[in-house]
Design a protein around this motif. Sequence first.
Motif, PDB file in Angstrom:
ATOM      1  N   ARG A  56     -11.692   7.465  14.445  1.00  0.00           N
ATOM      2  CA  ARG A  56     -11.212   5.508  15.291  1.00  0.00           C
ATOM      3  C   ARG A  56      -9.918   6.397  15.995  1.00  0.00           C
ATOM      4  NH1 ARG A  56      -7.492   4.038  10.348  1.00  0.00           N
ATOM      5  NH2 ARG A  56      -6.641   2.303  10.649  1.00  0.00           N
TER       6      ARG A  56
ATOM      7  N   ARG B  38      -4.042  13.639   3.608  1.00  0.00           N
ATOM      8  CA  ARG B  38      -3.333  12.469   4.236  1.00  0.00           C
ATOM      9  C   ARG B  38      -3.333  11.533   2.214  1.00  0.00           C
ATOM     10  NH1 ARG B  38      -7.090   8.708   7.437  1.00  0.00           N
ATOM     11  NH2 ARG B  38      -5.651   7.258   6.767  1.00  0.00           N
TER      12      ARG B  38
ATOM     13  N   GLU C 174     -11.921   3.048   1.168  1.00  0.00           N
ATOM     14  CA  GLU C 174     -12.250   2.745   2.523  1.00  0.00           C
ATOM     15  C   GLU C 174     -12.793   4.612   2.684  1.00  0.00           C
ATOM     16  OE1 GLU C 174      -8.332   3.322   4.513  1.00  0.00           O
ATOM     17  OE2 GLU C 174      -7.140   3.668   2.921  1.00  0.00           O
TER      18      GLU C 174
ATOM     19  N   ASP D 118       0.970   6.561   2.956  1.00  0.00           N
ATOM     20  CA  ASP D 118      -0.143   6.855   3.802  1.00  0.00           C
ATOM     21  C   ASP D 118      -0.349   7.298   5.350  1.00  0.00           C
ATOM     22  OD1 ASP D 118      -2.999   6.941   4.673  1.00  0.00           O
ATOM     23  OD2 ASP D 118      -3.722   4.788   5.628  1.00  0.00           O
TER      24      ASP D 118
ATOM     25  N   ASP E 187     -11.397   2.678   7.999  1.00  0.00           N
ATOM     26  CA  ASP E 187     -11.436   3.776   7.714  1.00  0.00           C
ATOM     27  C   ASP E 187     -12.589   3.919   6.941  1.00  0.00           C
ATOM     28  OD1 ASP E 187      -9.398   5.437   8.482  1.00  0.00           O
ATOM     29  OD2 ASP E 187      -8.126   4.625   7.080  1.00  0.00           O
TER      30      ASP E 187
ATOM     31  N   ARG F 285       1.054  -1.452   0.192  1.00  0.00           N
ATOM     32  CA  ARG F 285      -0.198  -0.101   0.123  1.00  0.00           C
ATOM     33  C   ARG F 285       0.742   1.041   0.180  1.00  0.00           C
ATOM     34  NH1 ARG F 285      -3.614   1.652   4.339  1.00  0.00           N
ATOM     35  NH2 ARG F 285      -1.535   1.732   5.613  1.00  0.00           N
TER      36      ARG F 285
HETATM   37 MG    MG Z   1      -7.077   3.373   6.291  1.00  0.00          MG
END
Ligand code: MG
Length: 538
Positions: free
Chosen positions: A461, A355, A427, A332, A451, A329
């Motif tokens: 969260r 982000r 997400e 992030d 997310d 990924r």
């Molecule tokens: Mg995420």
Amino acid sequence: MFKGHGRSVFSGVAIGPVYAFERVSAPARHVPVLDEATELSRFHTAKETAASQLRALYEKTRREIGEDEAMIIDVQMMMLDDGDYNDAVEEGIRGGSGADAAVAAAGRQFSEFFASLDDPYMKARAADVRDVSQRLSDILCGREGVPALTEPMVLVADDLTPSETVALDKNNILAFVTRQGSANSHTAILARIMNIPSLVQADVPSGEKLHGRMIAVDGFTGEYFLDPDEATVARLREKRRADTEQRRALDAVRGLPSVTKSGRQVRLYANIGGPEDVPAVLFNDAEGVGLFRSEFLYLGRDDYPSEDEQFEAYRKAAEQMGGKPVIIRTLDIGADKKADYFGLAREENPALGFRAIRICLERPELFKTQLRAIYRASAYGKVAVMFPMIISADETKRALALAAEARAELAARGIVVDEIERGVMIETPAAVMVSAELAKLVDFFSVGTNDLTQYTLAIDRQNEQLDKFYDPHHPAVLEMLRVIAQNAHAAGIWAGICGELAADAELTDTFLKMGYDELSVSPPFILELRKRIRDSAV
Ligand code: MG
Ligand code: PEP
């Protein structure tokens, strides 16, 4: 004996001494300046401590990461012994400064000097001087950096950031007990990956001397016992033995396919934070890596990781996985995962802020450096790439275009690599709503339920007060999961889930009925989930 409670984020039982950790940013103890001889001797003692810390760090880096990376520590050890640097500190002390002020001044003077040089190698030494000076200053002022645990202990802290967590020596952590922290935070996720019993929001008394006292942690009930009596220790030891036995029973499904009674097969992958987690992936018999959270390579350091550094990390993971898929990924960063050198502005709502893919698309050179590293690593195994926090087809197209540019740049350097599978994380509710369109652009979807739940239910969260409202079983979330799988399959691509919900045994049948092709979970959950799938009649 004192009995307290916390919220369990990973089960298991641990019994051992407390390591009471205080954050580096905690104010330094006020240290009065003593006479010259005492300050000189404080400096020399601090140097010895720093040297032994660096020697241990050198060994850890060499063992866990590699010889080349360990050289960074070697350079710092040399700096600690550098004659000019030592003369400057001692001169400062002779001029009336305390040892810590003299170290800080010499650190500033030398790092500014190195930074002003043209030679890139020498310029980079500025960071080493800063690091060494910071270490000496922490020692002199009684501040603790990330604890260098030399024996197995239970880490008790107010909270831990993801970068502090990754820097810890996993082998010496019996359990985490934090006073704050949310069950869905990245630190909690890391604890699960590391397979370490953990409590958050624990009512551990502060202001009391905890360091070195015995503690027993029950990650099944969320209870902990300070100075446990013999009966409690015996009871928890028995619980630990039964747990170990049960884990052994799961060994029976090791090596077996993840297939239901009616023959429906699912790919069972693992989530990792870096190549150091791959042994746990292999040990737990995962069929691939479904989520490599690459941003952890960017945390806990002073500058961006270079293309080569990233390439090494991705290559290592791909090679160790021996041809099994590794889905990386892309960066992030943002929200709770912060690195100062990104120079990001403070935000009122970081989870809704600048982000992940937003940063990458605004800073194409940063993004392409990572993409080139990923493509280069693809020559050493079965690597795929996916983009986080996508909200539109336009973003997806721009990310794919930058991936193509990165690949072309490699080709121009004579490094020709095959195309790899490219996917997006679903997400955000926006991505769900446009998933039919997104599915035409990519090879796969991976649902980030952590997310997706946060953004669908409008529940932060990270906010521990909202844990009781954070309900990933909410019908809105489940309906979104259904739609995502349906739209993926209608376009002929596969769909997986890599958020924490993938490991939820209550929903395994639901996910199978929805048609999910892959579930990616923390390594310790793999065998349990495989057993659950093999027991399923779906
Ligand atoms: Mg995420
Ligand atoms: C998610 O959001 O579910 C996910 C897998 O990504 P992260 O937890 O790293 O945000």
